[in-house]
Design an enzyme around this catalytic site. Structure first.
Site, PDB file in Angstrom:
ATOM      1  N   ASP A 153       0.833  -1.202   0.000  1.00 39.17           N
ATOM      2  CA  ASP A 153       0.000   0.000   0.000  1.00 39.17           C
ATOM      3  C   ASP A 153       0.874   1.261   0.000  1.00 39.17           C
ATOM      4  OD1 ASP A 153      -2.293   1.536   0.152  1.00 39.17           O
ATOM      5  OD2 ASP A 153      -3.061   0.589   1.976  1.00 39.17           O
ATOM      6  N   ASP A 176     -10.579   2.175  -3.315  1.00 36.20           N
ATOM      7  CA  ASP A 176     -11.150   1.920  -1.983  1.00 36.20           C
ATOM      8  C   ASP A 176     -12.665   1.960  -2.031  1.00 36.20           C
ATOM      9  OD1 ASP A 176      -8.915   1.431  -0.543  1.00 36.20           O
ATOM     10  OD2 ASP A 176      -8.668   3.467   0.225  1.00 36.20           O
TER      11      ASP A 176
HETATM   12  C1  DGJ Z   1      -5.814   1.896   1.809  1.00 34.01           C
HETATM   13  C2  DGJ Z   1      -6.164   0.660   1.054  1.00 34.01           C
HETATM   14  O1  DGJ Z   1      -6.628   0.984  -0.211  1.00 34.01           O
HETATM   15  C3  DGJ Z   1      -7.186  -0.126   1.847  1.00 34.01           C
HETATM   16  O2  DGJ Z   1      -7.606  -1.237   1.127  1.00 34.01           O
HETATM   17  C4  DGJ Z   1      -6.580  -0.527   3.144  1.00 34.01           C
HETATM   18  O3  DGJ Z   1      -5.533  -1.409   2.929  1.00 34.01           O
HETATM   19  C5  DGJ Z   1      -6.118   0.701   3.900  1.00 34.01           C
HETATM   20  N1  DGJ Z   1      -5.276   1.535   3.096  1.00 34.01           N
HETATM   21  C6  DGJ Z   1      -5.379   0.311   5.151  1.00 34.01           C
HETATM   22  O4  DGJ Z   1      -4.809   1.377   5.770  1.00 34.01           O
END
Ligand code: DGJ
Length: 725
Positions: free
Chosen positions: A476, A546
């Site tokens: 990430d 997300d």
């Molecule tokens: C952003 C990601 O896109 C989410 O899926 C998740 O992993 C969060 N970060 C966790 O902080």
């Protein structure tokens, strides 16, 4: 195929369905003749236009009666030589002067494609050919090598530029783009993929008028806000017809793509690393290599372009180890628990998910250091045993007991102020002394221009991967780079910072993928903030957004499919009301939309009803049946949600034997008009069984007469399967 005709100095490049022709003109400048559908190997110099206009100057070597570089269609714009359109490179010489005259010096045509050191690049298939044309700057002495790689079975043309300094002097590159082309018309629409967090890659298409259109990111990553891809479409282009030119950068940092219509009504398209604040010190004998761009020509609109990009990226960019390998159907705990979990809670989620058929559990953010919210511990990549009693192995063993594999979330580029890593190395966070750095999500970015930082993070991840049975990593990146500065770079190298940061990221990705070739890494950046061809080289799939809402995802995945294969899009079924939008959509629709990619689930399985678990079980069985189409098939966008009330996409197997269609009614309407949808890419003369109705219909019937769409309530969906009989 690449040919050079020495009598008229024409270079003729031809791929599957395109020709790209340019020549060396009387004065040694490269001049563009044709890019588009295939042409014969004729002498195309009859197309050259040497125009004269007031206020378009001539360099001394071009007679005043002839053309100015301002007026002809070129292959690379130089600064201060009479071409007033944006230059493709700006070189500052020791005396501060910036002017260049790039003229032909030599060329080679070789089999193979150049591998870029430390940067993602397309892979060789052994058959491709590369033309390298060296232009010498008559002013600074710097040479630029324009590389063009042609794959005969593809509509993709790969380009990049190498900047070579054979002089005794040190020069500074203030702009060093990867490609430039002057197209022979001014009548294009420009398709781009802007957005923001939770709304990545929205399709926007608008005419380009005179002036400069700049599509860019200055955020240190490709960004949610603008993908590093554009397409130029002929005015009469439809989804399936007309000329369409795609430009996609194999790069993951700040970038710029420029479209410029000049006085002669040609359109200059060029780009690469963003020149904003960029400066690269090029010492005597040094070479700077700009990232690759993949250009695609399609004579059948964006439809043909997307098929060509998907094929090319699968065959020549994404790791062969994973590209066609069945992807895990994951259960991810992020939306199920956020930071609030312990071993017992996870165990419950795993048990239920395994019962409905998920095969990999991915432990998301919150398992390390002292992390119970987003305010601490980034950089402390060791397990939080207070939260996870017995450590990761207890969870991994639990997964194994249920026949599942284990995946882990990391955010390697970040550091929290409240972390052991920060207490030990406060200077590793990007910052300038005396300037309070910007915070985003309470975190700082690590200075990846420094080798020891990358080494240290590598060591921590290596320990995790060697110490535990981990088959999957989710990498990430949850904030953008603000302070464009490293105290470890000399003042004359500060302009290199943003690119060096990206090189540090690539270095880590390269080391990890080389040392742990069986661990699949999923890319992620706060959703789809770094969804680009550069990342796809290392990570076969990327978390698309997300936003997991089944309505919003239809738009996001539609836009993403312009350039990237379905298998690259990680898509999860989540709970309703949806956490991002508050909307409730049927479970069937959520799964249907998520089936158009690498599918998974991201919800608290313990809270699912028995009935929903049964549904999920059927969904996963159905997904596994079509997953080969997602991995290898051609994608067609049948209905555009940006232009109507319905979304519909199709995946067809390469042998045209299997077809999978997913549709969604965005908002139900009373007395909705009757609408048909026509399938694409089938064999017209073969019969297909329409599984949902039992009808047998010819491919040409399905493609030319189509099918009547159902009228459904808000967010209703349909999935159709067709099998050749
Ligand atoms: C952003 C990601 O896109 C989410 O899926 C998740 O992993 C969060 N970060 C966790 O902080």
């Amino acid at each position: 195929m690449i040919g050079f005709h020495s009598e008229n100095k024409i270079f003729h490049l031809s791929g599957k369905g395109y020709s790209y022709v340019f020549f060396i003109n009387e004065w040694g400048y490269l001049q563009q003749l044709h890019y588009g559908g295939k042409v014969a190997d004729d002498d195309l110099t009859y197309l050259k236009v040497f125009d004269r206009k007031s206020f378009s100057p001539n360099p001394c070597d071009i007679s005043e009666d002839c053309s100015s570089p301002d007026l002809f269609a070129g292959e690379f714009g130089s600064f201060g030589q009479g071409d007033f359109r944006t230059a493709s490179a700006v070189i500052r010489m020791p005396d501060g002067a910036r002017m260049s005259r790039f003229k032909y010096k030599s060329h080679t045509i070789e089999r193979g494609v150049r591998k870029l050191d430390g940067m993602p690049c397309v892979r060789s298939c052994g058959e491709e050919e590369t033309l390298s044309v060296i232009l010498k700057d008559a002013v600074s002495g710097v040479e630029i090598k324009l590389n063009y790689t042609v794959y005969e079975d593809s509509d993709a043309l790969v380009r990049n530029v190498e900047y070579i300094n054979p002089t005794e002097n040190t020069v500074f590159l203030e702009r060093a783009f990867s490609f430039c082309i002057d197209l022979q018309s001014d009548a294009y629409d420009v398709l781009r993929l802007p957005g923001h967090h939770n709304k990545e890659r929205m399709v926007e298409c608008a005419p380009v008028g005179h002036g400069i259109l700049r599509i860019s990111s200055e955020r240190g990553t490709t960004s949610h806000q603008m993908n590093n891809f554009i397409a130029l479409l002929d005015k009469d282009c439809t989804e399936t017809s007309g000329n369409c030119y795609g430009f996609s950068l194999i790069y993951s940092g700040s970038f710029a793509l420029l479209v410029e219509v000049g006085q002669t009504n040609t359109t200059r398209v060029q780009g690469g690393i963003s020149d904003y604040g960029f400066q690269w010190k090029l010492g005597s004998g040094e070479t700077f290599v700009a990232p690759q761009t993949v250009m695609v020509y399609s004579g059948s609109g964006p439809d043909g372009m997307s098929v060509a990009y998907a094929d090319f990226y699968r065959e020549h960019l994404i790791s062969p180890r994973f590209v066609y390998k069945e992807r895990p159907v994951v259960i991810n705990n992020w939306e199920a628990t956020y930071f609030d979990f312990d071993t017992e809670k996870l165990s419950g989620i795993i048990e239920r998910a395994s019962a409905f058929g998920a095969d990999t559990f991915v432990l998301d953010d919150g398992w390390f250091g002292k992390r119970n919210d987003d305010k601490s511990s980034l950089g402390d990549w060791f397990v939080n045993e207070e939260k996870l009693k017995g450590g990761l192995d207890v969870i991994i063993d639990d997964c194994k007991k249920h026949g599942m594999k284990f995946g882990l979330w990391i955010e390697p580029e970040m550091i929290s102020e409240n972390s052991e890593l920060y207490r030990e190395h406060p200077d590793w966070a990007i910052a300038k002394d005396g300037v309070e750095p910007c915070r985003a999500r309470h975190q700082y970015v690590l200075d990846y221009t420094r080798r020891e930082v990358v080494d240290c993070i590598y060591g921590k991840i290596e320990k995790l991967l060697t110490g535990h049975d981990i088959s999957y990593l989710k990498w990430d990146m949850n904030r953008h780079v603000t302070e464009n500065y490293s105290a470890w770079l000399s003042p004359d190298r500060q302009g290199e910072f943003m690119h060096r940061y990206v090189l540090g990221v690539y270095a880590l990705a390269e080391r990890l993928t080389a040392a742990f070739p069986d661990v699949m890494i999923e890319g992620c950046s706060g959703g789809g903030g770094r969804f680009d061809a550069g990342m796809l080289y290392y990570f076969p799939q990327i978390w698309t957004s997300d936003d997991t809402d089944a309505k919003e995802r239809a738009y996001i995945q539609y836009g993403t499919s312009m350039v990237y294969p379905l298998s690259a899009m990680s898509c999860h079924v989540s709970v309703c009301p949806n956490h991002q939008t508050g909307r409730t959509t049927p479970l069937l629709t959520r799964a249907a939309i998520a089936s158009l990619g690498a599918t998974g689930y991201e919800l608290d399985t313990q809270k699912m009803t028995k009935e929903d678990c049964e549904t999920a079980k059927r969904q996963i069985i159905a997904y596994r049946e079509i997953s080969d189409l997602i991995l290898r098939g051609d994608v067609h966008r049948l209905l555009n949600p940006f232009k109507g009330n319905r979304f519909c996409m199709e995946a067809v197997s390469k042998d045209k034997k299997k077809v999978y269609v997913v549709g969604e009614e965005i908002l139900g309407e009373s007395n909705e008009k009757i609408q048909r949808v026509k399938l694409r890419g089938l064999d017209p003369d073969q019969k297909y069984l329409f599984r949902e109705t039992g009808q047998i219909l010819f491919g040409k019937t399905l493609m030319n007469a189509g099918l009547v769409l159902p009228n459904l309530p808000d967010f209703g969906s349909w999935t159709w399967h067709f099998d050749q009989v």
